[in-house]
Design a protein around this motif. Sequence first.
Motif, PDB file in Angstrom:
ATOM      1  N   VAL A  22     -53.967 -12.170   9.039  1.00 21.12           N
ATOM      2  CA  VAL A  22     -52.727 -12.006  10.113  1.00 21.12           C
ATOM      3  C   VAL A  22     -52.725 -10.378   9.960  1.00 21.12           C
ATOM      4  CG1 VAL A  22     -52.634 -14.153  10.382  1.00 21.12           C
ATOM      5  CG2 VAL A  22     -50.926 -12.925   9.236  1.00 21.12           C
ATOM      6  N   GLU A  23     -52.366  -9.831  11.612  1.00 20.53           N
ATOM      7  CA  GLU A  23     -51.974  -8.816  11.449  1.00 20.53           C
ATOM      8  C   GLU A  23     -49.809  -8.945  11.691  1.00 20.53           C
ATOM      9  OE1 GLU A  23     -53.672  -6.308  14.220  1.00 20.53           O
ATOM     10  OE2 GLU A  23     -55.308  -6.154  13.209  1.00 20.53           O
ATOM     11  N   GLU A  24     -49.669 -10.309  12.263  1.00 19.86           N
ATOM     12  CA  GLU A  24     -48.701 -10.698  12.438  1.00 19.86           C
ATOM     13  C   GLU A  24     -47.806 -11.897  12.499  1.00 19.86           C
ATOM     14  OE1 GLU A  24     -46.476 -11.236  17.152  1.00 19.86           O
ATOM     15  OE2 GLU A  24     -46.933  -8.873  17.184  1.00 19.86           O
ATOM     16  N   SER A  25     -46.658 -12.699  12.135  1.00 19.46           N
ATOM     17  CA  SER A  25     -46.694 -13.812  11.575  1.00 19.46           C
ATOM     18  C   SER A  25     -45.295 -13.820  12.024  1.00 19.46           C
ATOM     19  CB  SER A  25     -47.570 -14.191  10.270  1.00 19.46           C
ATOM     20  OG  SER A  25     -46.583 -15.306   9.624  1.00 19.46           O
ATOM     21  N   ASP A  26     -45.199 -15.062  12.726  1.00 19.38           N
ATOM     22  CA  ASP A  26     -44.072 -15.520  12.982  1.00 19.38           C
ATOM     23  C   ASP A  26     -42.907 -13.607  13.773  1.00 19.38           C
ATOM     24  OD1 ASP A  26     -41.657 -16.822  13.543  1.00 19.38           O
ATOM     25  OD2 ASP A  26     -40.899 -17.343  11.792  1.00 19.38           O
ATOM     26  N   ARG A  27     -43.711 -13.667  14.508  1.00 15.55           N
ATOM     27  CA  ARG A  27     -43.487 -12.365  15.438  1.00 15.55           C
ATOM     28  C   ARG A  27     -43.039 -10.948  14.430  1.00 15.55           C
ATOM     29  NH1 ARG A  27     -39.809 -15.574  18.615  1.00 15.55           N
ATOM     30  NH2 ARG A  27     -41.208 -16.921  20.413  1.00 15.55           N
ATOM     31  N   VAL A  28     -43.302 -11.390  13.583  1.00 18.34           N
ATOM     32  CA  VAL A  28     -43.590 -10.071  12.549  1.00 18.34           C
ATOM     33  C   VAL A  28     -44.834  -9.241  11.624  1.00 18.34           C
ATOM     34  CG1 VAL A  28     -42.294  -9.372  10.209  1.00 18.34           C
ATOM     35  CG2 VAL A  28     -41.144 -11.506  10.604  1.00 18.34           C
TER      36      VAL A  28
ATOM     37  N   VAL B 222     -56.141 -32.986  -3.024  1.00 17.95           N
ATOM     38  CA  VAL B 222     -55.273 -32.989  -2.581  1.00 17.95           C
ATOM     39  C   VAL B 222     -54.969 -31.345  -2.634  1.00 17.95           C
ATOM     40  CG1 VAL B 222     -52.803 -33.804  -2.411  1.00 17.95           C
ATOM     41  CG2 VAL B 222     -54.777 -35.842  -3.374  1.00 17.95           C
ATOM     42  N   CYS B 223     -54.629 -30.888  -1.441  1.00 19.09           N
ATOM     43  CA  CYS B 223     -54.371 -29.805  -0.780  1.00 19.09           C
ATOM     44  C   CYS B 223     -53.110 -29.515  -0.835  1.00 19.09           C
ATOM     45  CB  CYS B 223     -54.909 -28.982   0.111  1.00 19.09           C
ATOM     46  SG  CYS B 223     -57.478 -29.081  -0.235  1.00 19.09           S
ATOM     47  N   LEU B 224     -51.959 -28.868  -1.073  1.00 20.05           N
ATOM     48  CA  LEU B 224     -50.457 -28.797  -0.966  1.00 20.05           C
ATOM     49  C   LEU B 224     -49.747 -27.937  -0.286  1.00 20.05           C
ATOM     50  CD1 LEU B 224     -49.538 -30.276  -4.080  1.00 20.05           C
ATOM     51  CD2 LEU B 224     -49.820 -31.802  -1.907  1.00 20.05           C
ATOM     52  N   HIS B 225     -49.637 -27.558   0.462  1.00 17.12           N
ATOM     53  CA  HIS B 225     -48.778 -26.446   1.079  1.00 17.12           C
ATOM     54  C   HIS B 225     -47.451 -26.928   1.348  1.00 17.12           C
ATOM     55  CE1 HIS B 225     -52.418 -25.156   1.793  1.00 17.12           C
ATOM     56  NE2 HIS B 225     -52.797 -25.454   1.584  1.00 17.12           N
ATOM     57  N   SER B 226     -46.454 -25.397   1.832  1.00 13.63           N
ATOM     58  CA  SER B 226     -44.788 -25.612   2.375  1.00 13.63           C
ATOM     59  C   SER B 226     -45.506 -25.262   3.748  1.00 13.63           C
ATOM     60  CB  SER B 226     -44.300 -25.877   1.144  1.00 13.63           C
ATOM     61  OG  SER B 226     -44.602 -23.845   1.028  1.00 13.63           O
ATOM     62  N   PHE B 227     -44.279 -25.176   4.252  1.00 13.66           N
ATOM     63  CA  PHE B 227     -44.183 -25.554   5.598  1.00 13.66           C
ATOM     64  C   PHE B 227     -42.682 -24.642   6.126  1.00 13.66           C
ATOM     65  CE2 PHE B 227     -43.752 -29.385   6.808  1.00 13.66           C
ATOM     66  CZ  PHE B 227     -42.421 -29.717   7.783  1.00 13.66           C
ATOM     67  N   THR B 228     -41.981 -23.105   6.790  1.00  6.67           N
ATOM     68  CA  THR B 228     -41.591 -23.340   7.659  1.00  6.67           C
ATOM     69  C   THR B 228     -40.096 -24.457   8.365  1.00  6.67           C
ATOM     70  OG1 THR B 228     -41.946 -21.822   9.231  1.00  6.67           O
ATOM     71  CG2 THR B 228     -41.403 -20.985   6.888  1.00  6.67           C
ATOM     72  N   PRO B 229     -39.197 -24.372   8.573  1.00  3.54           N
ATOM     73  CA  PRO B 229     -38.145 -25.583   8.977  1.00  3.54           C
ATOM     74  C   PRO B 229     -38.164 -24.954  10.468  1.00  3.54           C
ATOM     75  CG  PRO B 229     -36.948 -24.844   7.333  1.00  3.54           C
ATOM     76  CD  PRO B 229     -38.293 -23.707   7.416  1.00  3.54           C
ATOM     77  N   VAL B 230     -38.489 -23.807  10.944  1.00  6.59           N
ATOM     78  CA  VAL B 230     -38.837 -22.545  12.178  1.00  6.59           C
ATOM     79  C   VAL B 230     -40.333 -21.839  12.357  1.00  6.59           C
ATOM     80  CG1 VAL B 230     -37.448 -21.328  14.467  1.00  6.59           C
ATOM     81  CG2 VAL B 230     -36.269 -23.273  12.185  1.00  6.59           C
TER      82      VAL B 230
ATOM     83  N   ASP C  37     -39.768 -19.383  16.634  1.00  5.85           N
ATOM     84  CA  ASP C  37     -38.827 -20.066  17.838  1.00  5.85           C
ATOM     85  C   ASP C  37     -38.611 -21.645  17.077  1.00  5.85           C
ATOM     86  OD1 ASP C  37     -36.865 -17.563  17.361  1.00  5.85           O
ATOM     87  OD2 ASP C  37     -38.717 -16.973  19.233  1.00  5.85           O
ATOM     88  N   VAL C  38     -39.636 -22.121  17.141  1.00  2.00           N
ATOM     89  CA  VAL C  38     -40.173 -24.108  17.405  1.00  2.00           C
ATOM     90  C   VAL C  38     -39.277 -24.761  15.884  1.00  2.00           C
ATOM     91  CG1 VAL C  38     -41.077 -25.752  17.518  1.00  2.00           C
ATOM     92  CG2 VAL C  38     -41.651 -23.390  18.888  1.00  2.00           C
ATOM     93  N   VAL C  39     -38.116 -25.673  16.519  1.00  2.64           N
ATOM     94  CA  VAL C  39     -37.449 -26.430  15.005  1.00  2.64           C
ATOM     95  C   VAL C  39     -38.921 -27.544  14.793  1.00  2.64           C
ATOM     96  CG1 VAL C  39     -36.089 -28.334  14.753  1.00  2.64           C
ATOM     97  CG2 VAL C  39     -35.256 -26.106  15.857  1.00  2.64           C
ATOM     98  N   ARG C  40     -38.958 -27.385  13.232  1.00  3.89           N
ATOM     99  CA  ARG C  40     -40.443 -28.242  13.159  1.00  3.89           C
ATOM    100  C   ARG C  40     -39.094 -29.428  12.665  1.00  3.89           C
ATOM    101  NH1 ARG C  40     -43.360 -23.774   9.976  1.00  3.89           N
ATOM    102  NH2 ARG C  40     -45.677 -24.683  11.961  1.00  3.89           N
ATOM    103  N   PRO C  41     -39.463 -30.745  13.150  1.00  2.00           N
ATOM    104  CA  PRO C  41     -38.326 -31.867  12.636  1.00  2.00           C
ATOM    105  C   PRO C  41     -39.201 -32.523  11.396  1.00  2.00           C
ATOM    106  CG  PRO C  41     -39.996 -32.599  14.916  1.00  2.00           C
ATOM    107  CD  PRO C  41     -39.747 -31.089  14.442  1.00  2.00           C
TER     108      PRO C  41
END
Length: 188
Positions: A45-51, A96-104, A107-111
């Motif tokens: 990617v050239e941009e991720s989460d607006r970065v 079993v693939c394991l990953h982690s994700f950001t809480p936001v 700008d969308v909160v991930r509950p």
Amino acid sequence: IAWDMGIGAVARRVSDLLDAPAAIAGYSRLVIDLNRAPGIASSIVEESDRVRIPGNIGLSDADRSAREDAIFHPYHDAIGAMLDARIGAGRPTALVCLHSFTPVMDDVVRPWHIGILWNGRDGALPLPLIESLRADPDLCVGDNEPYDGRGDVGFTMQRHADPRGIQNVLSESRQDLIETASGKRNGA
């Protein structure tokens, strides 16, 4: 946005608990995303989460191929070899693939505390896992959330599990819950 924080320790713990091998990526997903098919836009990617990711802007086909050859293919070759060895030895085998994700993200909160991603066809492994996790009233469990395992993020399962006919699931843990030592232990 650069890597799946905390999940390496969780993967090592799960590997120990299940007496199973683990393939742990040693590269940022911003160099090349090992869980996306090479050549698609989300692979590098050239941009991720607006970065903006300066090292990925304007890459030549040769640059992309070099990353695939140096990082992507060896990683997937290792996974394939592990699975084939277990299957060949007659050992019970699942991916079993394991990953982690950001809480936001964007700008969308991930509950969700954890998300279980799967192909939507064979629920023999993911559906009981989701049900078991949802039995804990303190957990918010996503079924194909925060991503959909039937899309681009399901590449590893599609490449390795589906052709071998083995059960598979992708687990996404929210990073703020596994960033501490106790979170990494409990994340397993």
